[in-house]
Design a protein around this motif. Structure first.
Motif, PDB file in Angstrom:
ATOM      1  N   TYR A  43       1.249  -1.417   0.459  1.00  0.00           N
ATOM      2  CA  TYR A  43       0.087  -0.287  -0.114  1.00  0.00           C
ATOM      3  C   TYR A  43       0.736   1.289  -0.579  1.00  0.00           C
ATOM      4  CZ  TYR A  43      -4.029  -2.926   1.697  1.00  0.00           C
ATOM      5  OH  TYR A  43      -4.965  -3.512   1.229  1.00  0.00           O
ATOM      6  N   MET A  44       2.249   1.061   0.559  1.00  0.00           N
ATOM      7  CA  MET A  44       2.354   2.344   1.033  1.00  0.00           C
ATOM      8  C   MET A  44       3.713   2.400  -0.254  1.00  0.00           C
ATOM      9  SD  MET A  44       1.941   3.316   3.821  1.00  0.00           S
ATOM     10  CE  MET A  44       2.609   4.616   3.490  1.00  0.00           C
ATOM     11  N   GLU A  45       3.162   2.163  -1.526  1.00  0.00           N
ATOM     12  CA  GLU A  45       4.121   2.036  -2.971  1.00  0.00           C
ATOM     13  C   GLU A  45       3.155   3.551  -3.206  1.00  0.00           C
ATOM     14  OE1 GLU A  45       5.473  -0.652  -5.486  1.00  0.00           O
ATOM     15  OE2 GLU A  45       4.791  -2.399  -4.015  1.00  0.00           O
ATOM     16  N   PHE A  46       1.538   3.654  -3.212  1.00  0.00           N
ATOM     17  CA  PHE A  46       0.985   4.348  -4.074  1.00  0.00           C
ATOM     18  C   PHE A  46       0.426   5.679  -2.386  1.00  0.00           C
ATOM     19  CE2 PHE A  46       1.115   0.328  -5.578  1.00  0.00           C
ATOM     20  CZ  PHE A  46       1.512   0.784  -6.649  1.00  0.00           C
ATOM     21  N   VAL A  47       0.780   4.801  -1.397  1.00  0.00           N
ATOM     22  CA  VAL A  47      -0.307   6.091  -0.143  1.00  0.00           C
ATOM     23  C   VAL A  47       0.814   6.820   0.373  1.00  0.00           C
ATOM     24  CG1 VAL A  47      -1.308   5.958   2.037  1.00  0.00           C
ATOM     25  CG2 VAL A  47      -2.369   4.282   0.868  1.00  0.00           C
ATOM     26  N   LYS A  48      -0.104   8.562   0.051  1.00  0.00           N
ATOM     27  CA  LYS A  48       0.760   9.344   0.497  1.00  0.00           C
ATOM     28  C   LYS A  48      -0.080  10.047   2.035  1.00  0.00           C
ATOM     29  CE  LYS A  48       2.771  10.627  -3.406  1.00  0.00           C
ATOM     30  NZ  LYS A  48       3.151  10.282  -4.360  1.00  0.00           N
ATOM     31  N   HIS A  49       0.387   9.585   2.984  1.00  0.00           N
ATOM     32  CA  HIS A  49      -0.418   9.885   4.585  1.00  0.00           C
ATOM     33  C   HIS A  49      -0.898  11.626   4.417  1.00  0.00           C
ATOM     34  CE1 HIS A  49      -1.996   9.949   8.506  1.00  0.00           C
ATOM     35  NE2 HIS A  49      -1.107  10.887   8.531  1.00  0.00           N
ATOM     36  N   GLY A  50      -2.392  11.848   4.858  1.00  0.00           N
ATOM     37  CA  GLY A  50      -2.698  12.723   5.097  1.00  0.00           C
ATOM     38  C   GLY A  50      -3.153  13.402   3.170  1.00  0.00           C
ATOM     39  N   GLU A  51      -2.620  12.548   2.235  1.00  0.00           N
ATOM     40  CA  GLU A  51      -2.986  13.199   0.868  1.00  0.00           C
ATOM     41  C   GLU A  51      -4.103  12.463  -0.159  1.00  0.00           C
ATOM     42  OE1 GLU A  51       0.289  14.168  -1.719  1.00  0.00           O
ATOM     43  OE2 GLU A  51       1.625  15.153   0.225  1.00  0.00           O
ATOM     44  N   ASN A  52      -3.945  10.908   0.375  1.00  0.00           N
ATOM     45  CA  ASN A  52      -4.487  10.486  -0.341  1.00  0.00           C
ATOM     46  C   ASN A  52      -5.560   9.310   0.113  1.00  0.00           C
ATOM     47  OD1 ASN A  52      -2.315   8.691  -0.758  1.00  0.00           O
ATOM     48  ND2 ASN A  52      -2.345   8.830  -2.883  1.00  0.00           N
TER      49      ASN A  52
END
Length: 71
Positions: A43-52
């Motif tokens: 997931y963290m390859e794509f997730v930007k905490h607080g943005e998406n």
């Protein structure tokens, strides 16, 4: 059912399923849903905490994010 949800919660047990895919994450985003997820490597390859998405490292953080979204 995902269309009837306001927030998609994607907890995971990455110790048990370390190679879990991002299908549920992609479906949630395609429906423009708010996502709260565990920081799985895939997931963290794509997730930007607080943005998406919002990232929660434990149950208390999941609860905190959900409380903040309810405000």
């Amino acid at each position: 059912f995902i269309d009837n949800c306001d927030v998609i919660i994607l907890p995971s047990r990455y110790q048990v399923q370390p190679a879990k895919g991002v299908n549920k994450l992609a479906i949630a985003w395609s429906r423009k849903k708010v996502v709260v997820t565990h920081p799985m490597p895939s997931y963290m390859e794509f997730v930007k905490h607080g943005e998406n998405a919002l990232v929660a490292n434990n149950s208390a953080e999941f609860v905190e994010h959900l409380k903040n979204l309810a405000k």
